[in-house]
Scaffold this active site. Structure first.
Site, PDB file in Angstrom:
ATOM      1  N   GLU A 179     -66.548  42.177  70.160  1.00  0.00           N
ATOM      2  CA  GLU A 179     -65.418  41.626  69.755  1.00  0.00           C
ATOM      3  C   GLU A 179     -64.142  42.009  70.364  1.00  0.00           C
ATOM      4  OE1 GLU A 179     -64.902  42.397  65.248  1.00  0.00           O
ATOM      5  OE2 GLU A 179     -66.652  41.544  64.953  1.00  0.00           O
ATOM      6  N   GLU A 387     -73.669  41.363  63.979  1.00  0.00           N
ATOM      7  CA  GLU A 387     -73.170  41.979  62.840  1.00  0.00           C
ATOM      8  C   GLU A 387     -73.035  41.078  61.601  1.00  0.00           C
ATOM      9  OE1 GLU A 387     -69.328  43.950  62.930  1.00  0.00           O
ATOM     10  OE2 GLU A 387     -69.967  45.006  64.889  1.00  0.00           O
TER      11      GLU A 387
HETATM   12  C1  FCB Z   1     -66.259  44.123  62.614  1.00  0.00           C
HETATM   13  C2  FCB Z   1     -66.242  45.401  63.502  1.00  0.00           C
HETATM   14  C3  FCB Z   1     -66.898  46.304  62.701  1.00  0.00           C
HETATM   15  C4  FCB Z   1     -66.743  46.472  61.250  1.00  0.00           C
HETATM   16  C5  FCB Z   1     -66.837  45.043  60.697  1.00  0.00           C
HETATM   17  C6  FCB Z   1     -66.710  45.124  59.142  1.00  0.00           C
HETATM   18  O1  FCB Z   1     -65.305  43.234  63.032  1.00  0.00           O
HETATM   19  O2  FCB Z   1     -67.072  45.083  64.669  1.00  0.00           O
HETATM   20  O3  FCB Z   1     -66.732  47.760  63.523  1.00  0.00           O
HETATM   21  O4  FCB Z   1     -65.550  47.083  61.023  1.00  0.00           O
HETATM   22  O5  FCB Z   1     -65.985  44.269  61.160  1.00  0.00           O
END
Ligand code: FCB
Length: 486
Positions: A179, A387
């Site tokens: 990210e 994620e």
């Molecule tokens: C993302 C991050 C991770 C965590 C999630 C909830 O943006 O990559 O580290 O904080 O959100």
């Protein structure tokens, strides 16, 4: 949950819910969020150590000093992963643990931690997926100017070479950045993340240098890794939607798509920055000076797979002049905008949707559309959901259990969305639940629990939540439970 009588439940062929052969089931964490051992074995502060120790920056003054103590408990954690049946573990490397000043030779004790972690994973038949950078720049490099400075890309390329040398023989999947939008725009724009700067021009410069550092690291990794290794980057692509069908709201969506998504996918996947982004931000940076000869070729070196993180969609509008826009406080509220050049765009929460403990609306269709949009824009690009998950206010029952039916419903909905996207042509290779265990949730400290495993921070005891057992079952079946029978 209402139980559906099996005799009236929709009939589904078992094959209908199975995921593609080879689909990878994993869970993710990040170094600063779980490791702890902040000052052990030669590790020096990263920007997140400095930020979390600065009063007022993190909820409750929480820090990652101890976190989930993964540094000392990784063997037990790997054993737990094996017990749950995970096939892959996505973790990140703490740069200041392996190269404390961000320059020069590596520290063997730091490298040893990752060597041991990876060996333990391989022993357990769990594929290690290593991310080089999940937001924790060595503080010394920030002191020298950080990501807004081009020289930081040299440092990152050296660091990538160190890691490829140390782990290249046993880690088959590598991710350069997690990210980069957050690093650039929350770190240097709204300031809710480390290093906490609020300089829109610096944020844009940081974005370009993160892109360049990505491309340079891909080159290093490709040179050093065995032929079969996979390279990738993980983006939090915003699933942007206009609030209404008006032309103004369409323009708001275009702007946020530009500075939220295409600022990364443009150079990385097409070898160019989008014209509209350059126009929207021309008053802040001179792109013709910032982007030097050869940069776009370097940034667009091909990746084998694109990692996509998704939690919730982004609903935007363009308020009339005089009306004030509302901020997008997805990772923390700030008076400063994380959207350079498009500060006037307003952000909204969809009505009528359930929300997580982060106040993020639950919208699995957003994931479906995101995967389909990327597939349409970049046909043939293999994808991985790196994620996805949700925070809820979990607690341990008197019987010692953690029941989290909301998380099960969230995961079920989103995995179903992945499956629909696959059926409609998206090449999704795997899914990593965020997170393996509760951890330090950045500006929210330990107040938000995203884990599928509960962590009792006082004792560091791990308790798999009901969702962990549910996920384990999904992995074992390679399929979602049939509708109504879960
Ligand atoms: C993302 C991050 C991770 C965590 C999630 C909830 O943006 O990559 O580290 O904080 O959100």
């Amino acid at each position: 949950m209402t139980a559906v009588r099996p005799d009236i439940a929709p009939k589904q062929a078992p094959e209908a819910t199975r995921f593609p052969t080879g689909f990878v089931w994993g869970a993710a964490t990040a170094a600063y969020q779980v490791e702890g051992a902040a000052a052990e074995d030669g590790r020096t502060p990263s920007i997140w150590d400095t930020f979390s120790h600065t009063p007022g920056k993190v909820h409750n003054g929480d820090t990652g000093d101890i976190a989930a103590d993964h540094y000392h408990r990784f063997r037990d954690d790997v054993a737990l992963m094996k017990q749950l049946g995970l096939k892959a573990y996505r973790f990140s490397i703490s740069w200041s643990r392996v190269q404390p000043t961000g320059r020069g030779p590596a520290v063997e004790r730091g490298l040893d931690f990752y060597r041991k972690l990876v060996d333990e994973l391989l022993e357990a038949d769990i594929a290690p997926v290593a991310t080089l950078y999940h937001w924790d720049l060595p503080q010394e490099l920030e002191d020298a100017g950080g990501w807004p400075q081009r020289v930081t890309t040299d440092r990152f390329a050296d660091y990538a070479a160190i890691m490829a040398g140390a782990l290249g023989d046993r880690v088959a999947t590598w991710t350069t950045f997690n990210e980069p939008w957050c690093s650039a725009f929350l770190g240097y724009g709204s300031g809710v993340h480390a290093p906490g700067r609020t300089e829109p021009a610096a944020a844009l410069r940081a974005a370009h240098h993160l892109n360049l550092a990505h491309g340079r690291a891909i080159e290093v990794l490709r040179d050093q890794l065995p032929a079969g290794a996979q390279t990738s980057v993980t983006l939090n692509l915003h699933q942007v939607r206009p609030l209404t069908a008006s032309a103004a709201d369409a323009d708001a969506a275009r702007r946020i798509d530009a500075v939220g998504n295409r600022i990364f996918t443009g150079p990385m996947l097409r070898g160019e920055y989008p014209e509209d982004l350059l126009a929207d931000t021309a008053h802040l940076v001179d792109w013709s000076k910032l982007v030097q000869d050869g940069d776009l070729a370097a940034i667009s070196r091909p990746v084998d797979v694109l990692g996509v993180n998704y939690y919730t969609p982004t609903l935007v509008s363009l308020p009339e002049k005089g009306e004030s826009g509302s901020g997008n406080d997805v990772h923390g509220a700030s008076a400063f905008s994380p959207w350079p050049g498009s500060e006037h765009v307003a952000f909204h929460l969809a009505e009528g949707k359930e929300r997580t403990a982060m106040n993020w609306s639950i919208d699995p269709d957003g994931l479906y559309h995101l995967l389909m949009d990327v597939t349409r824009d970049h046909p043939g690009l293999p994808l991985m959901v790196t994620e996805n998950g949700a925070a809820f206010d979990d607690y341990v029952s008197p019987e010692g259990r953690v029941e989290d039916p909301e998380r099960i419903a969230y995961l079920h909905g989103h995995l179903d969305a992945v499956q629909r996207a696959v059926a409609d042509g998206a090449d999704v290779r795997g899914y990593f639940l965020w997170s393996l265990m509760d951890n330090f949730e950045w500006a929210y400290g330990y107040s938000k629990r995203f884990g599928t495993v509960y962590v009792d921070y006082a004792s560091q005891r791990r308790i798999p939540k009901a969702s962990a057992h549910w996920y384990s079952d999904v992995i074992r079946r390679h399929a979602l439970p049939s509708a109504g029978l879960s």
